[in-house]
Design a protein around this motif. Sequence first.
Motif, PDB file in Angstrom:
ATOM      1  N   ILE A  86      -4.629  10.917  10.695  1.00 46.29           N
ATOM      2  CA  ILE A  86      -3.625  10.759  10.011  1.00 46.29           C
ATOM      3  C   ILE A  86      -3.720   9.408   9.204  1.00 46.29           C
ATOM      4  O   ILE A  86      -3.645   9.142   8.143  1.00 46.29           O
ATOM      5  CB  ILE A  86      -2.069  10.873  10.781  1.00 46.29           C
ATOM      6  CG1 ILE A  86      -1.696  12.161  10.978  1.00 46.29           C
ATOM      7  CG2 ILE A  86      -1.044  10.069  10.032  1.00 46.29           C
ATOM      8  CD1 ILE A  86      -0.478  12.498  11.850  1.00 46.29           C
ATOM      9  N   PRO A  87      -4.080   8.391  10.135  1.00 50.29           N
ATOM     10  CA  PRO A  87      -4.247   6.893   9.376  1.00 50.29           C
ATOM     11  C   PRO A  87      -5.418   7.001   8.243  1.00 50.29           C
ATOM     12  O   PRO A  87      -5.395   6.572   7.118  1.00 50.29           O
ATOM     13  CB  PRO A  87      -4.748   5.939  10.716  1.00 50.29           C
ATOM     14  CG  PRO A  87      -4.321   6.890  11.885  1.00 50.29           C
ATOM     15  CD  PRO A  87      -4.086   8.063  11.578  1.00 50.29           C
ATOM     16  N   LEU A  88      -6.622   7.611   8.668  1.00 50.52           N
ATOM     17  CA  LEU A  88      -7.513   7.992   7.678  1.00 50.52           C
ATOM     18  C   LEU A  88      -6.996   8.776   6.309  1.00 50.52           C
ATOM     19  O   LEU A  88      -7.350   8.205   5.405  1.00 50.52           O
ATOM     20  CB  LEU A  88      -8.624   8.886   8.325  1.00 50.52           C
ATOM     21  CG  LEU A  88      -9.630   8.199   9.176  1.00 50.52           C
ATOM     22  CD1 LEU A  88     -10.483   9.148   9.908  1.00 50.52           C
ATOM     23  CD2 LEU A  88     -10.123   7.120   8.616  1.00 50.52           C
ATOM     24  N   LEU A  89      -6.175   9.687   6.579  1.00 50.15           N
ATOM     25  CA  LEU A  89      -5.774  10.620   5.435  1.00 50.15           C
ATOM     26  C   LEU A  89      -5.044   9.803   4.569  1.00 50.15           C
ATOM     27  O   LEU A  89      -4.962   9.680   3.311  1.00 50.15           O
ATOM     28  CB  LEU A  89      -4.866  11.804   5.871  1.00 50.15           C
ATOM     29  CG  LEU A  89      -4.776  12.692   4.730  1.00 50.15           C
ATOM     30  CD1 LEU A  89      -5.815  13.247   4.009  1.00 50.15           C
ATOM     31  CD2 LEU A  89      -3.775  13.863   5.560  1.00 50.15           C
ATOM     32  N   VAL A  90      -4.074   8.863   5.412  1.00 48.23           N
ATOM     33  CA  VAL A  90      -3.130   7.980   4.527  1.00 48.23           C
ATOM     34  C   VAL A  90      -3.830   7.084   3.690  1.00 48.23           C
ATOM     35  O   VAL A  90      -3.626   6.784   2.608  1.00 48.23           O
ATOM     36  CB  VAL A  90      -1.917   7.561   5.375  1.00 48.23           C
ATOM     37  CG1 VAL A  90      -1.362   6.134   4.854  1.00 48.23           C
ATOM     38  CG2 VAL A  90      -1.115   8.482   6.114  1.00 48.23           C
ATOM     39  N   VAL A  91      -4.908   6.317   4.131  1.00 46.39           N
ATOM     40  CA  VAL A  91      -5.490   5.332   3.633  1.00 46.39           C
ATOM     41  C   VAL A  91      -6.293   5.675   2.517  1.00 46.39           C
ATOM     42  O   VAL A  91      -6.513   5.151   1.590  1.00 46.39           O
ATOM     43  CB  VAL A  91      -6.309   4.487   4.688  1.00 46.39           C
ATOM     44  CG1 VAL A  91      -7.049   3.470   3.937  1.00 46.39           C
ATOM     45  CG2 VAL A  91      -5.614   3.849   5.644  1.00 46.39           C
ATOM     46  N   ILE A  92      -7.276   6.588   2.953  1.00 43.10           N
ATOM     47  CA  ILE A  92      -7.930   7.410   1.773  1.00 43.10           C
ATOM     48  C   ILE A  92      -7.420   7.891   0.456  1.00 43.10           C
ATOM     49  O   ILE A  92      -7.853   7.868  -0.427  1.00 43.10           O
ATOM     50  CB  ILE A  92      -8.895   8.537   2.449  1.00 43.10           C
ATOM     51  CG1 ILE A  92     -10.073   7.857   3.501  1.00 43.10           C
ATOM     52  CG2 ILE A  92      -9.679   9.502   1.182  1.00 43.10           C
ATOM     53  CD1 ILE A  92     -10.721   9.046   4.171  1.00 43.10           C
ATOM     54  N   GLY A  93      -6.267   8.461   0.883  1.00 42.81           N
ATOM     55  CA  GLY A  93      -5.369   9.138  -0.331  1.00 42.81           C
ATOM     56  C   GLY A  93      -4.902   7.917  -1.189  1.00 42.81           C
ATOM     57  O   GLY A  93      -4.696   7.971  -2.435  1.00 42.81           O
ATOM     58  N   PHE A  94      -4.322   6.927  -0.498  1.00 42.96           N
ATOM     59  CA  PHE A  94      -3.796   5.874  -1.332  1.00 42.96           C
ATOM     60  C   PHE A  94      -5.096   5.121  -2.227  1.00 42.96           C
ATOM     61  O   PHE A  94      -4.847   4.802  -3.173  1.00 42.96           O
ATOM     62  CB  PHE A  94      -3.110   4.849  -0.461  1.00 42.96           C
ATOM     63  CG  PHE A  94      -2.475   3.554  -1.102  1.00 42.96           C
ATOM     64  CD1 PHE A  94      -1.357   3.684  -2.027  1.00 42.96           C
ATOM     65  CD2 PHE A  94      -3.346   2.244  -1.425  1.00 42.96           C
ATOM     66  CE1 PHE A  94      -1.191   2.732  -2.665  1.00 42.96           C
ATOM     67  CE2 PHE A  94      -2.665   1.274  -2.144  1.00 42.96           C
ATOM     68  CZ  PHE A  94      -1.749   1.575  -2.580  1.00 42.96           C
ATOM     69  N   LEU A  95      -6.064   4.910  -1.491  1.00 45.93           N
ATOM     70  CA  LEU A  95      -7.469   4.531  -2.128  1.00 45.93           C
ATOM     71  C   LEU A  95      -7.749   5.187  -3.311  1.00 45.93           C
ATOM     72  O   LEU A  95      -8.271   4.730  -4.468  1.00 45.93           O
ATOM     73  CB  LEU A  95      -8.352   3.954  -1.334  1.00 45.93           C
ATOM     74  CG  LEU A  95      -8.422   3.185   0.003  1.00 45.93           C
ATOM     75  CD1 LEU A  95      -9.551   3.104   0.868  1.00 45.93           C
ATOM     76  CD2 LEU A  95      -7.946   1.543  -0.573  1.00 45.93           C
ATOM     77  N   ILE A  96      -7.336   6.474  -3.291  1.00 49.72           N
ATOM     78  CA  ILE A  96      -7.739   7.322  -4.348  1.00 49.72           C
ATOM     79  C   ILE A  96      -6.709   7.254  -5.385  1.00 49.72           C
ATOM     80  O   ILE A  96      -6.831   7.217  -6.676  1.00 49.72           O
ATOM     81  CB  ILE A  96      -8.013   8.827  -4.027  1.00 49.72           C
ATOM     82  CG1 ILE A  96      -9.388   8.841  -3.189  1.00 49.72           C
ATOM     83  CG2 ILE A  96      -8.281   9.660  -5.248  1.00 49.72           C
ATOM     84  CD1 ILE A  96      -9.786  10.038  -2.559  1.00 49.72           C
ATOM     85  N   ALA A  97      -5.578   7.318  -4.943  1.00 48.24           N
ATOM     86  CA  ALA A  97      -4.207   7.402  -5.829  1.00 48.24           C
ATOM     87  C   ALA A  97      -4.132   5.995  -6.754  1.00 48.24           C
ATOM     88  O   ALA A  97      -3.740   6.240  -7.893  1.00 48.24           O
ATOM     89  CB  ALA A  97      -3.035   7.797  -4.946  1.00 48.24           C
ATOM     90  N   SER A 113     -13.392  17.978   7.495  1.00 47.63           N
ATOM     91  CA  SER A 113     -12.851  19.079   6.989  1.00 47.63           C
ATOM     92  C   SER A 113     -11.372  18.962   6.692  1.00 47.63           C
ATOM     93  O   SER A 113     -10.916  19.211   5.479  1.00 47.63           O
ATOM     94  CB  SER A 113     -13.093  20.513   7.877  1.00 47.63           C
ATOM     95  OG  SER A 113     -12.325  21.613   7.396  1.00 47.63           O
ATOM     96  N   TYR A 114     -10.568  18.427   7.747  1.00 46.01           N
ATOM     97  CA  TYR A 114      -9.239  18.333   7.535  1.00 46.01           C
ATOM     98  C   TYR A 114      -8.881  17.316   6.455  1.00 46.01           C
ATOM     99  O   TYR A 114      -8.078  17.530   5.644  1.00 46.01           O
ATOM    100  CB  TYR A 114      -8.646  17.685   8.953  1.00 46.01           C
ATOM    101  CG  TYR A 114      -7.216  17.425   8.759  1.00 46.01           C
ATOM    102  CD1 TYR A 114      -6.297  18.098   8.695  1.00 46.01           C
ATOM    103  CD2 TYR A 114      -6.793  15.804   8.590  1.00 46.01           C
ATOM    104  CE1 TYR A 114      -4.866  17.728   8.772  1.00 46.01           C
ATOM    105  CE2 TYR A 114      -5.387  15.675   8.476  1.00 46.01           C
ATOM    106  CZ  TYR A 114      -4.663  16.571   8.568  1.00 46.01           C
ATOM    107  OH  TYR A 114      -2.985  16.104   8.551  1.00 46.01           O
TER     108      TYR A 114
END
Length: 289
Positions: A75-86, A161-162
């Motif tokens: 969850i932390p990885l997904l939140v951070v990576i998503g924001f860095l891309i967005a 993968s997730y």
Amino acid sequence: MNKSKNLISFLIFIAPSFLGVIIFVLMPFGDVLKRSFSTAITGQFVGVSNYKTIFQNQAFLLAVKNTLRFTFICIPLLVVIGFLIAWPLSKLKNAGIIKSIYLFPLAMPTATIVLVWKMVFYKQGFLNILLTKIGEWLGTWGMIQTDYLDTEAAFWVLVCSYIWKNTGYTVVLWLAGIAGIPAEFLDAAKVDGAGSIQRIWYIVLPNLKGSLYTIVILSFLNSFKIYREAYLVAGAYPHKSIYLLQHTFNNWFVNLELDKMAAAAICTGGFLFIIILLLQKMWDRDEAS
């Protein structure tokens, strides 16, 4: 009189949905709760015996440990990576095609994703072929035939993968939140001399709490659905690092150990409910402040 009519209209409007929730959610949950205090075959009341059994079961404890580890890493990885891309995408005028590319993994069938995994990570997979070629070129190692899905690396394959599959909707949700921030706020901060990092920290992130709450809840729930990939790759008894709660439930169901499965389901549902309530409380407190 008008209030009574409005109330009656409101009750008629919500009645079908409320009836559906009672029939398809609350009644089955009540049956599971009842079974968690009974034996699987005779239905005899045994109190909390089933709960004691599952918390003494090594497979269940391993599954809980792996599931929690997976959730709190992803969850932390997904939140951070998503924001860095967005954030960089939000500055582009025509980002529609790029957003579609990020959403593409969601449209891919699970079986296709699993096939890609096997082609990349099994003994004669692409990764081992690549590493072998690099070793031959450097002259430092020979042929590599590691079955990554049967080692501790399987956990990190599952994590990657997730994140790969769910980054797309996270980016879209972040972009929706960023688009709702008034441009005047950012312009005023820029005029006052705030740098890009300061604008993100003091202007952008505080205005994205609603998006963050939605992303965390969806990501938390989706992290419990990764079982399909793990099951298709390694079956009902995978490497211990990716043995998840759903594996335990599936194996108990196959063995008709419905009493243990019911007790474990109640514990899992209660845990999810408590986490969501805590997140909601944190959100409401931030909103009030």
